[in-house]
Design a protein around this motif. Sequence first.
Motif, mmCIF file in Angstrom:
data_model
loop_
_atom_site.group_PDB
_atom_site.id
_atom_site.type_symbol
_atom_site.label_atom_id
_atom_site.label_comp_id
_atom_site.label_asym_id
_atom_site.label_seq_id
_atom_site.Cartn_x
_atom_site.Cartn_y
_atom_site.Cartn_z
ATOM 1 N N ALA A 49 0.683 -1.000 -0.120
ATOM 2 C CA ALA A 49 0.573 -0.239 0.151
ATOM 3 C C ALA A 49 1.789 1.173 -0.801
ATOM 4 O O ALA A 49 2.154 1.468 0.351
ATOM 5 N N THR A 57 -4.841 6.878 -1.727
ATOM 6 C CA THR A 57 -4.646 5.483 -1.557
ATOM 7 C C THR A 57 -4.187 4.576 -2.442
ATOM 8 O O THR A 57 -5.181 5.386 -3.954
ATOM 9 N N ASN A 58 -3.441 3.717 -2.211
ATOM 10 C CA ASN A 58 -3.735 2.602 -3.495
ATOM 11 C C ASN A 58 -2.833 1.120 -3.122
ATOM 12 O O ASN A 58 -2.428 1.155 -2.228
ATOM 13 N N TYR A 59 -3.938 0.763 -3.140
ATOM 14 C CA TYR A 59 -3.369 -0.885 -2.167
ATOM 15 C C TYR A 59 -3.361 -1.855 -3.358
ATOM 16 O O TYR A 59 -4.202 -2.155 -4.274
ATOM 17 N N LYS A 64 -6.690 -5.395 -0.244
ATOM 18 C CA LYS A 64 -7.957 -4.381 -0.164
ATOM 19 C C LYS A 64 -9.124 -4.763 0.191
ATOM 20 O O LYS A 64 -9.525 -6.048 0.402
ATOM 21 N N THR A 68 -5.203 -1.366 5.796
ATOM 22 C CA THR A 68 -5.662 -0.001 6.074
ATOM 23 C C THR A 68 -4.461 0.892 6.181
ATOM 24 O O THR A 68 -3.404 0.637 7.277
ATOM 25 N N LEU A 80 0.527 0.620 9.266
ATOM 26 C CA LEU A 80 -0.692 -0.330 8.268
ATOM 27 C C LEU A 80 -1.320 -1.036 9.099
ATOM 28 O O LEU A 80 -0.566 -1.827 9.780
#
Length: 121
Positions: A49, A57-59, A64, A68, A80
Motif C-alpha cells: 500500500a 491511497t493505493n492498495y 484491499k 488500511t 499500516l
Amino acid sequence: QVQLVESGGGLVQAGGSLGLSCAASVRMSSINAMGWYRQAPGKQRELVATVTTGGSTNYADSVKGRFTISRDNTKNTVYLQMNSLKPEDTAVYYCNVVGRLTKLSINRDYWGQGTQVTVSS
C-alpha cells in the motif's frame, strides 16, 4: 542521515490483526509518498500500500478491504493497520518514504530495515 524505524511486527493467528508503524529519525523537508512493501522467502518484493501527502491511497488487490494505510505528515510517520490476516500475508514488511531531506536535496527514496509478520493457520 535518515533512518526509518519500524515497529509492530509479530506473530498472530489467522483472522487476527496487527498494526505497523514507521517513522523517520529526522524531519524531512518534503515527502511525496510513503508506503509499505513486503517480501516472502524466495519471492520478489511487492507493493502492499502507498499514500501520498495529499491522502491518495493505493492498495494491492490481495489486501484491499483488509489493510488500511494512513500517515501523519507532521510526524513523518506512516501506519499500516492489518485486519483479517491470512497465512499468505506472512512476510518481511518494509517501510518506504520518497522525499527530500532538505530543500536543495534531490528527491529520493528511503527504506526501513523490515519487520517480520507471521500469520499462523
